[in-house]
Design a protein around this motif. Structure first.
Motif, PDB file in Angstrom:
ATOM      1  N   MET A   1     -90.239 -56.845   2.974  1.00 27.89           N
ATOM      2  CA  MET A   1     -90.855 -58.013   2.351  1.00 27.89           C
ATOM      3  C   MET A   1     -90.902 -57.864   0.827  1.00 27.89           C
ATOM      4  O   MET A   1     -90.504 -58.742   0.077  1.00 27.89           O
ATOM      5  CB  MET A   1     -92.291 -58.158   2.905  1.00 27.89           C
ATOM      6  N   PHE A   4     -87.565 -58.092  -0.617  1.00 31.22           N
ATOM      7  CA  PHE A   4     -87.172 -59.497  -0.632  1.00 31.22           C
ATOM      8  C   PHE A   4     -87.652 -60.167  -1.916  1.00 31.22           C
ATOM      9  O   PHE A   4     -86.896 -60.795  -2.664  1.00 31.22           O
ATOM     10  CB  PHE A   4     -87.782 -60.152   0.618  1.00 31.22           C
ATOM     11  N   LEU A   5     -88.923 -59.962  -2.187  1.00 32.94           N
ATOM     12  CA  LEU A   5     -89.574 -60.533  -3.366  1.00 32.94           C
ATOM     13  C   LEU A   5     -88.905 -60.007  -4.646  1.00 32.94           C
ATOM     14  O   LEU A   5     -88.574 -60.751  -5.558  1.00 32.94           O
ATOM     15  CB  LEU A   5     -91.053 -60.141  -3.350  1.00 32.94           C
ATOM     16  N   PHE A   8     -85.601 -61.545  -5.358  1.00 37.90           N
ATOM     17  CA  PHE A   8     -85.782 -62.913  -5.842  1.00 37.90           C
ATOM     18  C   PHE A   8     -86.160 -62.944  -7.316  1.00 37.90           C
ATOM     19  O   PHE A   8     -85.583 -63.674  -8.108  1.00 37.90           O
ATOM     20  CB  PHE A   8     -86.859 -63.615  -5.010  1.00 37.90           C
TER      21      PHE A   8
END
Lengths: 298, 187
Positions: A1, A4-5, A8
């Motif tokens: 997670m 992922f952030l 981005f």
């Protein structure tokens, strides 16, 4: 997670960075590149005697006053040639971006001349690249000397002569321009059998700017052998162009008297390197008759 | 379930951030720039309709560029001298401006109205870069954005020399008018 952030954030920050780096690149990519025509290959429409690849701009009238004096080596009695002068007065007008027309009257053989000069190719960079300029020049001259010999009938057509020229020119740098001018002179009547009616020649011209408003010009016209009588020579000239606002002054040393092609190509006298050199000048004064929108200037 | 909510929330936040980051930009490719020199003897005006400009309304960054050769003069000879003797446009083909709207927060391009934008940035031409500060008048009408800025520059600041012989014909300070009709950049 978290990964992922992280990815981005990376992607976005890179986007910001590139976005702020050069905004114009956003629209320059698909911007239509323009064709930029190389301007001012020469300061004026003549190298010295030769036609240059420049035209008078559309709507501009060029009033030209040209003088060639006597040979400098005639000495002090003739005031080093300044006592004798040959004159051409000309009015030359730019009709379009490519076409100009000119008329003149020379004291040399009391000649009227008319010419057209058309730019076939224009040196350019950008969207369309053209490495050199090419102009076509054509003139007709009428010798109006009185017939001194009552036994000979001189036909009107015998008084006519023509000149055709292609002018290949390239501005190699801001300061240096050179041109080649293959030339054909046709005279309907020649004086002696030694002379050909058609004379082929090749003109060379170059200029080097030594300041923003000052340039050195040189030209040489090579007449291919066996076409003109022995007393005639090739034209050699060197001079300076001085530009002041609406005027261009061309001051030069040349062995040519005439300021029309027929004269300085095919009927040129004087051995340049034996001191048969004349002082001469061309003065160009331009008047704007209509601007690029077709309006008369205030 | 808890995981799902967190994911949605996160995506939502990301979407919002991205929406803000990929901010709105305005642009033009046919901006008008007028050059005016008012000297005792001669009044010279030249117009260029090919200025390009991009304005990032989020950061307030604005950039402009213009081809010197695209200036059109009344007299052909003026144009030739402008390019050959003064701007030397073969060596320095473009003028560029890169700046920032300092009061971007009070300029709302989304709402109709008139605003004054304080622009500060670097103007580069003829090989010289200098800081320029100018107030631009922005008007928004039916979503159309027009931006007008008028300022003066001393030609000597940009290393452009006027010979004494033409001093009565060319002003030492010239007026520049920038007039842009901006559209939203869809990119």
């Amino acid at each position: 997670m978290t990964r992922f952030l992280f990815v981005f954030v990376l992607v976005f920050s890179s986007m910001i960075a590139s976005g702020q780096d050069d905004l114009l690149s956003l629209i320059e990519d698909d911007e239509e590149e323009e064709t930029l025509f190389t301007s001012a290959l020469w300061k004026t429409t003549r190298v010295i005697n030769l036609q240059s690849s420049e035209n008078v701009a559309p709507g501009t009238l060029d009033f030209r006053i040209s003088h060639r004096f006597g040979f400098v080596n005639q000495g002090a009695y003739e005031f080093f040639g300044l006592d004798n002068s040959t004159i051409r007065l000309g009015l030359e007008l730019g009709l379009t971006d490519r076409l100009m027309v000119g008329f003149g009257r020379s004291s040399f053989q009391k000649t009227f001349d008319g010419f057209l000069k058309y730019k076939l190719l224009r040196q350019s960079s950008g969207k369309k690249t053209m490495p050199f300029s090419l102009s076509a020049f054509g003139s007709m001259t009428i010798n109006t000397l009185k017939n001194e010999d009552p036994d000979i009938e001189v036909l009107f057509t015998s008084r006519l002569a023509y000149a055709f020229q292609l002018i290949f020119a390239r501005k190699f740098s801001t300061g240096f321009t050179a041109q080649l001018s293959p030339t054909l002179i046709h005279r309907n009547l020649v004086e002696t059998t030694d002379e050909k009616n058609d004379v082929f020649a090749l003109g060379f011209g170059a200029r080097h700017k030594i300041g923003k408003r000052l340039a050195i010009n040189a030209e040489y016209i090579h007449v291919f052998p066996g076409q003109i009588a022995d007393q005639y020579t090739n034209s050699i000239s060197i001079g300076v162009d001085i530009e002041t606002g609406g005027h261009v002054f061309q001051l030069h040393l040349t062995n040519s008297t005439a300021m029309i092609e027929k004269g300085f190509v095919a009927e040129n006298t004087g051995e340049f390197f034996k001191g048969d050199i004349r002082f001469g000048f061309n003065i160009s004064r331009v008047f704007t008759l209509w601007d690029h929108k077709g309006k008369q200037p205030k | 379930m808890k995981m799902m909510i967190r994911k949605t929330l996160l995506l939502g936040i990301l979407f919002l951030i991205s929406g803000q980051l990929i901010s709105q930009k305005y642009y033009t490719r046919d901006g008008k720039v007028v050059f005016e020199s008012d000297a005792p003897i001669e009044h010279i005006v030249a117009e260029n309709n090919k200025a390009i400009c991009v304005w990032d309304t989020e950061s307030g960054a604005i950039e402009m560029a213009i081809l010197i050769k695209s200036f059109k003069f009344e007299k052909a000879l003026m144009e030739e001298h402008f390019n050959e003797n003064y701007m030397e446009s073969e060596e320095f083909p473009k003028a560029k401006f890169k700046g920032l709207i300092r009061n971007m927060s009070s300029v709302h391009l989304g709402d109709d109205g008139a605003y004054t934008a304080e622009v500060e940035g670097e103007l580069s031409m003829h090989g010289v870069t200098r800081t320029v500060v100018v107030d631009a008048n922005i008007s928004v009408e039916n979503g159309k954005v027009q931006c007008i800025a008028i300022f003066e520059i001393a030609v000597d600041d940009y290393d452009i020399k006027i010979p004494s012989i033409v001093r009565d014909k060319i002003a030492e300070t010239v007026k520049i008018t920038v007039d842009l009709d901006l559209n939203i950049l869809n990119k």
